[in-house]
Design a protein around this motif. Structure first.
Motif, PDB file in Angstrom:
ATOM      1  N   CYS A 196       0.831  -0.814   0.191  1.00  0.00           N
ATOM      2  CA  CYS A 196       0.058  -0.211   0.019  1.00  0.00           C
ATOM      3  C   CYS A 196       0.987   1.143   0.002  1.00  0.00           C
ATOM      4  O   CYS A 196       0.648   2.268  -0.758  1.00  0.00           O
ATOM      5  CB  CYS A 196      -0.787  -0.043   1.324  1.00  0.00           C
ATOM      6  SG  CYS A 196      -2.274  -1.382   0.905  1.00  0.00           S
ATOM      7  N   VAL A 207      -5.601   3.229  -1.168  1.00  0.00           N
ATOM      8  CA  VAL A 207      -5.504   2.406  -0.630  1.00  0.00           C
ATOM      9  C   VAL A 207      -5.497   1.608   0.376  1.00  0.00           C
ATOM     10  O   VAL A 207      -6.119   2.034   1.484  1.00  0.00           O
ATOM     11  CB  VAL A 207      -3.479   1.750  -0.989  1.00  0.00           C
ATOM     12  CG1 VAL A 207      -2.811   2.798  -1.699  1.00  0.00           C
ATOM     13  CG2 VAL A 207      -2.709   3.215   0.236  1.00  0.00           C
ATOM     14  N   ILE A 225      -1.280  -0.276   7.608  1.00  0.00           N
ATOM     15  CA  ILE A 225      -1.434   0.568   6.702  1.00  0.00           C
ATOM     16  C   ILE A 225      -1.840   1.780   7.283  1.00  0.00           C
ATOM     17  O   ILE A 225      -1.234   2.705   6.728  1.00  0.00           O
ATOM     18  CB  ILE A 225      -2.391   0.306   5.141  1.00  0.00           C
ATOM     19  CG1 ILE A 225      -2.975  -1.029   4.583  1.00  0.00           C
ATOM     20  CG2 ILE A 225      -2.942   1.220   4.551  1.00  0.00           C
ATOM     21  CD1 ILE A 225      -3.524  -1.978   4.896  1.00  0.00           C
ATOM     22  N   THR A 233      -6.739   5.928   3.236  1.00  0.00           N
ATOM     23  CA  THR A 233      -6.925   4.878   2.859  1.00  0.00           C
ATOM     24  C   THR A 233      -8.538   4.003   2.353  1.00  0.00           C
ATOM     25  O   THR A 233      -9.365   4.558   3.532  1.00  0.00           O
ATOM     26  CB  THR A 233      -6.698   4.389   4.178  1.00  0.00           C
ATOM     27  OG1 THR A 233      -6.975   5.051   5.555  1.00  0.00           O
ATOM     28  CG2 THR A 233      -4.394   3.976   4.280  1.00  0.00           C
TER      29      THR A 233
END
Length: 350
Positions: A196, A207, A225, A233
């Motif tokens: 990511c 992502v 992440i 995200t």
């Protein structure tokens, strides 16, 4: 009101992305489990429009064109390659029609590409085939005027990079989502957080992860992440009770099943007893928002009621929030003073 872009909406708050059409249309009787090819866009367009509409009214900010698995390889397998382009264009056009029905602000329309299942990191020819498949689908998306591309369920980092590159060639914003299988690492050795980060640095607008995993086994990776990626995200789990022992919905056991299943596992047509309820999904959505996930939704198995619960948990009022549960006047469980007391007294025995 002027229609805001995906980036503008992300800047202003949480974006709800309702999907899960693959399972929903199979449940409604318009799609074959197994092949999972969205021929419904040509064969039953009204059914597809109604599904789009139901998810939008439940709170989805985007109508995601249902072209998951509508790529050349899948069409080859079912022997209908000649329907490839008509199917893709129809799915997008139907999505655009529904998006315009939103009463307060026209919904976004996203083109959709996904894992091809032919990508092989050791085979350069497979990579070129994948690139060509993505290029033609994204080209049709561009011609049909989508707002961005939602690219999803990649379990190879390199395939996700190819998808991003082809999206960028068409000048469209990209949402890139990874599907993490039971190995807890992408098949070409990347962790999801490293993948990511690379994808975000290469220019993906959003992502994150989607599919395969339920909230319990996706959330720890979303946290990784979020800590590693500075951009937007996303998280779109499946609504099933996956566990550390069974981290994906592919091998979830159902110990209470007394019938003989025609498949080796509960996936894909016997997962109903393993589903989270809407309140559990709402709790997950709150957790995801609290850690800074910006693009929130549910994937395969989601229903409009689940999407509405997720949207409301993120502080949003949906078109159909007026139908959200309210037990005030229920004859057994309500608190309305006009209800009959003898019924209320009976509720613990009902």
């Amino acid at each position: 009101m002027t229609k805001r872009s995906l980036e503008q909406r992300l800047q202003e708050g949480t974006v709800i992305a309702g999907e899960g059409f693959l399972f929903e249309l199979e449940r409604r009787g318009y799609l074959q489990a197994g092949s999972f090819v969205p021929e419904v866009a040509l064969e039953n367009p009204d059914a597809l429009k109604e599904t789009y509409r139901d998810f939008m009214k439940a709170g989805s900010d985007v109508v995601l064109a249902f072209t998951y698995n509508a790529h050349r390889e899948k069409m080859r397998i079912i022997g209908k390659e000649e329907l490839l382009e008509p199917l893709n264009r129809s799915a997008i056009r139907l999505a655009k029609e529904v998006a315009k029905e939103h009463p307060t602000e026209e919904a976004l329309v996203a083109g959709n590409i996904s894992n091809t299942n032919i990508f092989d990191p050791e085979d350069p020819e497979s990579k070129e085939k994948v690139r060509a498949m993505f290029a033609e689908m994204i080209g049709w998306c561009k011609e049909e005027g989508v707002d961005y591309i939602h690219a999803e369920t990649f379990y190879y980092h390199e395939e996700a990079v190819i998808a991003l590159e082809e999206i960028q060639k068409q000048g469209l914003p990209a949402v890139i989502l990874l599907g993490l299988m039971g190995e807890n690492i992408l098949r070409d050795g990347y962790t999801v957080e490293d993948s990511c980060q690379v994808l975000s640095e290469k220019g993906a607008l959003v992502v994150g992860m989607n599919c395969f995993r339920g909230p319990d086994t996706m959330q720890p990776y979303l946290e990784k992440i979020r800590k590693q990626v500075t951009g937007y995200t996303g998280g779109l789990p499946v609504p099933y009770r996956t566990t550390e022992e069974h981290p994906t919905f592919f091998n979830l056991p159902d110990g209470g099943c007394s019938c003989h299943l025609p498949t080796e596992t509960t996936f894909p047509t016997a997962l109903e007893p393993l589903s989270h309820n809407r309140y559990e999904l709402a709790e997950w959505a709150k957790e995801a928002k609290d850690i800074g996930i910006n693009y929130i939704g549910l994937c395969c198995g989601a229903s409009p009621a689940m999407i509405r619960a997720v949207a409301e948990a993120c502080g949003l009022e949906t078109i159909n929030s007026r139908y959200s549960p309210d037990m005030e006047k229920h004859f057994l469980f309500g608190k309305d003073k006009t209800l009959k007391q003898h019924n209320l007294n009976y509720r613990s025995k009902a």
